[in-house]
Motif scaffolding. Sequence first.
Motif, mmCIF file in Angstrom:
data_model
loop_
_atom_site.group_PDB
_atom_site.id
_atom_site.type_symbol
_atom_site.label_atom_id
_atom_site.label_comp_id
_atom_site.label_asym_id
_atom_site.label_seq_id
_atom_site.Cartn_x
_atom_site.Cartn_y
_atom_site.Cartn_z
ATOM 1 N N PRO A 50 55.930 -31.665 -46.331
ATOM 2 C CA PRO A 50 56.028 -32.084 -47.732
ATOM 3 C C PRO A 50 57.475 -32.400 -48.101
ATOM 4 N N THR A 51 57.668 -33.366 -48.971
ATOM 5 C CA THR A 51 59.024 -33.755 -49.369
ATOM 6 C C THR A 51 59.781 -32.590 -49.994
ATOM 7 N N ILE A 52 59.053 -31.675 -50.625
ATOM 8 C CA ILE A 52 59.693 -30.522 -51.258
ATOM 9 C C ILE A 52 60.433 -29.662 -50.238
ATOM 10 N N ARG A 53 60.072 -29.791 -48.962
ATOM 11 C CA ARG A 53 60.729 -29.011 -47.918
ATOM 12 C C ARG A 53 61.940 -29.733 -47.330
ATOM 13 N N MET A 54 62.304 -30.863 -47.891
ATOM 14 C CA MET A 54 63.411 -31.662 -47.367
ATOM 15 C C MET A 54 64.483 -31.824 -48.429
ATOM 16 N N SER A 55 65.723 -31.518 -48.073
ATOM 17 C CA SER A 55 66.844 -31.673 -48.997
ATOM 18 C C SER A 55 67.891 -32.591 -48.377
ATOM 19 N N VAL A 56 68.405 -33.514 -49.179
ATOM 20 C CA VAL A 56 69.492 -34.393 -48.744
ATOM 21 C C VAL A 56 70.616 -34.298 -49.763
ATOM 22 N N LYS A 57 71.808 -34.019 -49.287
ATOM 23 C CA LYS A 57 72.982 -33.938 -50.149
ATOM 24 C C LYS A 57 74.093 -34.788 -49.545
ATOM 25 N N ALA A 58 75.121 -35.027 -50.328
ATOM 26 C CA ALA A 58 76.263 -35.790 -49.825
ATOM 27 C C ALA A 58 77.541 -35.249 -50.446
ATOM 28 N N THR A 59 78.602 -35.374 -49.688
ATOM 29 C CA THR A 59 79.917 -34.969 -50.194
ATOM 30 C C THR A 59 80.966 -35.870 -49.554
ATOM 31 N N THR A 60 82.144 -35.855 -50.131
ATOM 32 C CA THR A 60 83.257 -36.631 -49.575
ATOM 33 C C THR A 60 84.309 -35.678 -49.038
ATOM 34 N N THR A 61 85.314 -36.248 -48.399
ATOM 35 C CA THR A 61 86.433 -35.441 -47.902
ATOM 36 C C THR A 61 87.711 -35.711 -48.695
ATOM 37 N N GLU A 62 87.548 -36.265 -49.905
ATOM 38 C CA GLU A 62 88.694 -36.562 -50.776
ATOM 39 C C GLU A 62 89.734 -37.434 -50.074
ATOM 40 N N ARG A 63 89.217 -38.397 -49.293
ATOM 41 C CA ARG A 63 90.065 -39.381 -48.599
ATOM 42 C C ARG A 63 91.006 -38.735 -47.582
ATOM 43 N N LEU A 64 90.593 -37.627 -47.000
ATOM 44 C CA LEU A 64 91.430 -36.940 -46.027
ATOM 45 C C LEU A 64 90.967 -37.261 -44.605
ATOM 46 N N ASP A 65 91.908 -37.474 -43.712
ATOM 47 C CA ASP A 65 91.661 -37.595 -42.277
ATOM 48 C C ASP A 65 90.652 -38.683 -41.929
ATOM 49 N N PHE A 66 89.964 -38.470 -40.795
ATOM 50 C CA PHE A 66 89.090 -39.473 -40.195
ATOM 51 C C PHE A 66 88.015 -39.958 -41.161
ATOM 52 N N LEU A 67 87.280 -39.040 -41.752
ATOM 53 C CA LEU A 67 86.176 -39.421 -42.630
ATOM 54 C C LEU A 67 86.697 -39.979 -43.948
ATOM 55 N N GLY A 68 87.775 -39.392 -44.435
ATOM 56 C CA GLY A 68 88.333 -39.856 -45.697
ATOM 57 C C GLY A 68 88.919 -41.243 -45.606
ATOM 58 N N CYS A 69 89.272 -41.661 -44.410
ATOM 59 C CA CYS A 69 89.781 -43.015 -44.207
ATOM 60 C C CYS A 69 88.643 -44.014 -43.972
ATOM 61 N N ALA A 70 87.418 -43.539 -44.175
ATOM 62 C CA ALA A 70 86.220 -44.376 -44.026
ATOM 63 C C ALA A 70 86.059 -44.888 -42.606
#
Length: 396
Positions: free
Chosen positions: A357-377
């Motif tokens: 069931p969809t109720i058993r699935m959670s999706v969230k997202a966050t950023t790294t405040e433009r820091l390092d590898f991920l923050g540089c996109a």
Amino acid sequence: MVTTVLILAAGKGVRIGGDLPKQYQLLAGIPILRRAILTFLNHPRIDNVQVIIAEDHRALYDVVVDGLDLSLPVIGGTKRQSSVLNGLESLALKNKPDLVLIHDAARPLSPSIVIDRVLDALETSTAVLPVLSVVDTLKRKVKARQTSINYVSSNEWWRTQTPQGMRFDNLLNAHRRAVAENISASDDGALMEWVGERVILVKGSEDSMKITIAEDFALAERLLAGAMETRVGIGFDVHRLVDNINCRSNGVLLGGIVVPHDQVLLGHSDADVGLHAITDALLGALGDGDIGVHFPNSDPQWHGAASNQFLSYACHQVRKAGGDIRHLDLTLICDFPKISQHREAMRNCIAKICDIPTIRMSVKATTTERLDFLGCANGIAAQAAATIAIPVTMPL
């Protein structure tokens, strides 16, 4: 020593009632026979499991063992003793073990500690029986007068259970001799005693009950009501973002859907970092390695493969073990693309892949405040947690 288990499932099992033989009926959602098989497949000291079935049960058997790594079943005889002999002769021809455990399919809840006791005793003996002492006062009905009884001391009696452990050659010789001399025995322990073998007794367990009548079935259901353990697995994955020079898609594949973006994720498969993380989380909860073990990037067959098949496989592994997916939690870590407006589509897609069931699935997202590898996109990372419920071996 090589140890093989012969599981006896050739009986008709009609006393319990129902449309199916009892070994194929569901016990807390899982067929009795499958529970018995999994008990030994999951035991670290068991090398092989061989099942003995009735010839007209083959279609039922194939459904019950779907997905399990087993050799073809052996067809049993008209009685327990002949079924065991058929199994032993089959093993003698193709894969003769040193030790053999004979187990009733109707005992699906045998604890691993009883199996260990039997195997430990077999290190210095040729035959081992798990038993329980009789604590109740026993009475014997006298046929001539139905109201007359003789008292029997409970201290003199033992209840015999399975698995019964034997040295393979000794048991096979005993069975062959019994055929030659037309001898019938109640079980393999009695047969070994008949040929003069010393039989060692070890402590059995009340949980190794034999399901014979409807009341036994109900008791086993109650025992299993609390016999699930909760496990949590954690998965993490990261993939690099690259320019979409080949115009492979109109966006980046995340959580099973395409999110509009001018770049794509780089990987050996389709690089869906979200599905990879969830796959690892499920495999981790099972203690079954990681995605690289099951789908190595050195194998060309997985080049460009859709990650939903990896996730479907992990879900199948959970259910093959008798487990249930209780909840999945995915966190995507990136500055771009933005996830919020696609969250529900991801939830629905992943829930569909996992058949939850969809109720058993959670999706969230966050950023790294433009820091390092991920923050540089330069890439996207994902972290997932999987909560599953899985059957446990019955209490020690």
